[in-house]
Motif scaffolding. Structure first.
Motif, PDB file in Angstrom:
ATOM      1  N   ALA A   3       0.819  -1.214   0.000  1.00 43.02           N
ATOM      2  CA  ALA A   3       0.000   0.000   0.000  1.00 43.02           C
ATOM      3  C   ALA A   3       0.856   1.269   0.000  1.00 43.02           C
ATOM      4  O   ALA A   3       0.533   2.234  -0.692  1.00 43.02           O
ATOM      5  N   THR A   4       1.956   1.260   0.749  1.00 44.07           N
ATOM      6  CA  THR A   4       2.827   2.435   0.798  1.00 44.07           C
ATOM      7  C   THR A   4       3.447   2.702  -0.567  1.00 44.07           C
ATOM      8  O   THR A   4       3.480   3.840  -1.031  1.00 44.07           O
ATOM      9  N   SER A   6       2.232   1.715  -3.465  1.00 40.13           N
ATOM     10  CA  SER A   6       1.147   2.127  -4.358  1.00 40.13           C
ATOM     11  C   SER A   6       0.800   3.598  -4.163  1.00 40.13           C
ATOM     12  O   SER A   6       0.578   4.332  -5.135  1.00 40.13           O
ATOM     13  N   LEU A   7       0.767   4.029  -2.913  1.00 42.62           N
ATOM     14  CA  LEU A   7       0.466   5.426  -2.617  1.00 42.62           C
ATOM     15  C   LEU A   7       1.561   6.338  -3.172  1.00 42.62           C
ATOM     16  O   LEU A   7       1.266   7.367  -3.781  1.00 42.62           O
ATOM     17  N   LYS A   8       2.806   5.952  -2.980  1.00 46.05           N
ATOM     18  CA  LYS A   8       3.914   6.757  -3.517  1.00 46.05           C
ATOM     19  C   LYS A   8       3.840   6.829  -5.041  1.00 46.05           C
ATOM     20  O   LYS A   8       4.037   7.890  -5.629  1.00 46.05           O
ATOM     21  N   LEU A  10       1.167   6.505  -6.857  1.00 47.19           N
ATOM     22  CA  LEU A  10       0.002   7.327  -7.173  1.00 47.19           C
ATOM     23  C   LEU A  10       0.370   8.815  -7.129  1.00 47.19           C
ATOM     24  O   LEU A  10       0.024   9.580  -8.034  1.00 47.19           O
ATOM     25  N   ARG A  64      -3.053   5.462 -12.699  1.00 50.10           N
ATOM     26  CA  ARG A  64      -3.662   5.982 -11.472  1.00 50.10           C
ATOM     27  C   ARG A  64      -4.926   5.203 -11.121  1.00 50.10           C
ATOM     28  O   ARG A  64      -5.169   4.865  -9.964  1.00 50.10           O
ATOM     29  N   LEU A  68      -5.423   3.160  -7.660  1.00 44.38           N
ATOM     30  CA  LEU A  68      -6.538   3.421  -6.750  1.00 44.38           C
ATOM     31  C   LEU A  68      -7.305   2.135  -6.453  1.00 44.38           C
ATOM     32  O   LEU A  68      -7.710   1.898  -5.311  1.00 44.38           O
ATOM     33  N   LEU A  71      -5.475   0.164  -4.004  1.00 47.55           N
ATOM     34  CA  LEU A  71      -5.617   0.750  -2.668  1.00 47.55           C
ATOM     35  C   LEU A  71      -7.051   0.642  -2.141  1.00 47.55           C
ATOM     36  O   LEU A  71      -7.372   1.181  -1.086  1.00 47.55           O
ATOM     37  N   LEU A  83      -8.949   8.988   0.055  1.00 51.83           N
ATOM     38  CA  LEU A  83      -7.556   8.578   0.253  1.00 51.83           C
ATOM     39  C   LEU A  83      -6.734   9.708   0.873  1.00 51.83           C
ATOM     40  O   LEU A  83      -5.969   9.484   1.809  1.00 51.83           O
ATOM     41  N   LEU A  87      -4.450  10.368   4.860  1.00 51.56           N
ATOM     42  CA  LEU A  87      -3.034  10.689   5.002  1.00 51.56           C
ATOM     43  C   LEU A  87      -2.774  11.458   6.291  1.00 51.56           C
ATOM     44  O   LEU A  87      -3.651  12.183   6.766  1.00 51.56           O
ATOM     45  N   ARG A  92      -1.244  15.584   3.975  1.00 51.00           N
ATOM     46  CA  ARG A  92      -2.583  15.820   3.411  1.00 51.00           C
ATOM     47  C   ARG A  92      -2.694  17.184   2.737  1.00 51.00           C
ATOM     48  O   ARG A  92      -3.195  17.292   1.618  1.00 51.00           O
TER      49      ARG A  92
END
Length: 141
Positions: A3-4, A6-8, A10, A64, A68, A71, A83, A87, A92
């Motif tokens: 997840a980390t 994927s977030l980075k 994104l 993207r 998403l 995630l 999402l 954060l 955020r």
């Protein structure tokens, strides 16, 4: 990808799209100038660059959406907002501002693209009416 990661990734797609839209804004302004000045060779070159940018934007959009979904967030504005709200506060605000800037750039590009399309349509109408008038004049009688 966790997840980390994927977030980075994104966030990287958002930053990349922002850069693409900055370039797109500049190209759309050039496109307008070349249309106004009837500089067809330069216009064709700009249009080629625009096509490349549109393809790149399409790829980052697809990436993207996939991120998403990984995630477990809806691939839309509401999903992104959900999402972003998850954060830590120190991130955020920055991420929300980055997304708002991207949205504004998208809107600006859409408006400029619409104006360019209207200009091209007007030119076409002028040329069409000019040629039709000449044909009627030449062949009348």
């Amino acid at each position: 990808m966790n997840a980390t990661q994927s977030l980075k990734q994104l966030l990287l797609t958002i930053q990349t799209d922002r850069k693409y839209y900055i370039a797109l804004e500049k190209l759309l302004l050039k496109q307008r100038q070349y249309v106004i000045r009837y500089q067809s060779a330069k216009l064709l070159a700009v249009n080629d660059h625009l096509t490349e940018l549109y393809q790149a934007l399409s790829q980052t959009t697809m990436e993207r959406i996939a991120l998403l979904k990984e995630l477990k967030v809806a691939p839309n504005k509401e999903g992104l907002q959900t999402l972003f709200n998850r954060l830590p506060e120190q991130y955020r605000e920055h991420v929300t501002a980055l997304w708002a800037d991207l949205e504004q750039r998208v809107k600006n590009c859409q408006q400029q693209n619409q104006r360019n399309g209207q200009l091209l349509s007007m030119q076409k109408d002028i040329l069409t009416s000019s040629f039709n008038y000449q044909e009627e004049f030449i062949y009348a009688g």
